[in-house]
Design an enzyme around this catalytic site. Structure first.
Site, PDB file in Angstrom:
ATOM      1  N   ASP A   1       0.967  -1.223  -0.020  1.00 64.90           N
ATOM      2  CA  ASP A   1       0.374  -0.203   0.370  1.00 64.90           C
ATOM      3  C   ASP A   1       0.921   1.452   0.019  1.00 64.90           C
ATOM      4  OD1 ASP A   1      -2.250   1.880   0.843  1.00 64.90           O
ATOM      5  OD2 ASP A   1      -1.512   1.646   2.843  1.00 64.90           O
TER       6      ASP A   1
ATOM      7  N   ASP B   1      -1.301  -0.472   6.136  1.00 64.55           N
ATOM      8  CA  ASP B   1      -1.473   0.417   6.990  1.00 64.55           C
ATOM      9  C   ASP B   1      -2.722   0.181   7.972  1.00 64.55           C
ATOM     10  OD1 ASP B   1      -2.258   3.508   7.402  1.00 64.55           O
ATOM     11  OD2 ASP B   1      -2.153   2.238   5.468  1.00 64.55           O
TER      12      ASP B   1
END
Length: 222
Positions: free
Chosen positions: A12, A169
Site C-alpha cells: 500500500d 496500514d
C-alpha cells in the site's frame, strides 16, 4: 541464505510507504472551506482516508453523498490535491532502506493504492523509482478492498498469488489481502492503531521497517 527470485511484495502507499496525511488534510480543508463547510482535524482525516477520495469526502461532509455539495467538494478536492500532493509528503523513516534491502535480496516489488493512478505513479517515480509496478485508481480497477489492483500488480511482476505478500496500514488493506487470498503484514506506523487492525482481522504486525524485513524473510527464505 537462499532467496527465491520470484516472490512478490505488494505495498500500500499512503500510511505504509509515504506519510501523506498532512497534505490530504490541508487539501481537504481547502475544499471544505471553499464550499463553506466545516473543516476537519488531522485525527478525523486519519480515520477518513483509505477508501479513495470519494469516500473521504463522503465521510468529511455533513450527510455524506446525500449532501447537494458532495460532487462539487469532490471535484474541488481532486483539483486542489493534484496541485498539493507533495508539499509535506515524505517516506516514513527506514522505508527507503527497506526498499533497497528487499531489491538487493531479489524480491519483486509493486505499489497499489486507491489514489488516482497518475498521482500514484508520480509519487512513486519521485520517491521509489526502483519499484517498477504501480497501480492506482482507474476506471477499470475497482477500489480496494476489491483485489483488482493487487492481482494486477502480481501478474505484472510475473509471480503467482501463492508467492505474494501484501503490506498495508489499515483495515482496508487487511480486507484487500483477504480478498486476494494472500497473507497480509500490517504496519503500526501508519494511519491505524493495532486495536483497529486486530478488530479488522490482522494477525501479523511490524512496528518498524527493519522488523518488516525479518518478517518477510520468515515467509520467503528457506
Amino acid at each position: 541464505m537462499k532467496f527465491n527470485q520470484k516472490k512478490a511484495i505488494v505495498f500500500d502507499l499512503d500510511g505504509t510507504l509515504l506519510d501523506t496525511l498532512q497534505d490530504l488534510k490541508d487539501s481537504l480543508n481547502a475544499a471544505l472551506k471553499q464550499n463553506d463547510l466545516p473543516e476537519r482535524t488531522i485525527e478525523e482525516v486519519r480515520q477518513f482516508v483509505g477508501n479513495g477520495l470519494g469516500n473521504l469526502i463522503a465521510r468529511a461532509i455533513p450527510d455524506g453523498r446525500q449532501n447537494p455539495l458532495y460532487h462539487t467538494v469532490l471535484e474541488d478536492m481532486r483539483l486542489i490535491y493534484a496541485q498539493n500532493a507533495n508539499r509535506t509528503t515524505c517516506p516514513y523513516d527506514g522505508i527507503p532502506a527497506l526498499i533497497d534491502a528487499l531489491l538487493a535480496r531479489g524480491y519483486r516489488l509493486a505499489v497499489v493504492s486507491n489514489k488516482p493512478d497518475e498521482q500514484v505513479k508520480s509519487l512513486c517515480q519521485l520517491y521509489f523509482p526502483s519499484i517498477p509496478i504501480t497501480v492506482g485508481q482507474r476506471a477499470d480497477v475497482r477500489l480496494k478492498p476489491a483485489p483488482d489492483s493487487v492481482l494486477e500488480a502480481i501478474r505484472h511482476l510475473g509471480c503467482s498469488v501463492e508467492d505474494a505478500v501484501y503490506i498495508g496500514d489499515s483495515e482496508v488493506d487487511v480486507q484487500t489481502a483477504q480478498n486476494a487470498h494472500i497473507p497480509c503484514i500490517s504496519v503500526l506506523w501508519g494511519f491505524r492503531d493495532q486495536t483497529q487492525l486486530l478488530a479488522a482481522g490482522a494477525v501479523r504486525f511490524a512496528e518498524t521497517p527493519a522488523e518488516m524485513l525479518g518478517l518477510l524473510e520468515s515467509f520467503f527464505v528457506y
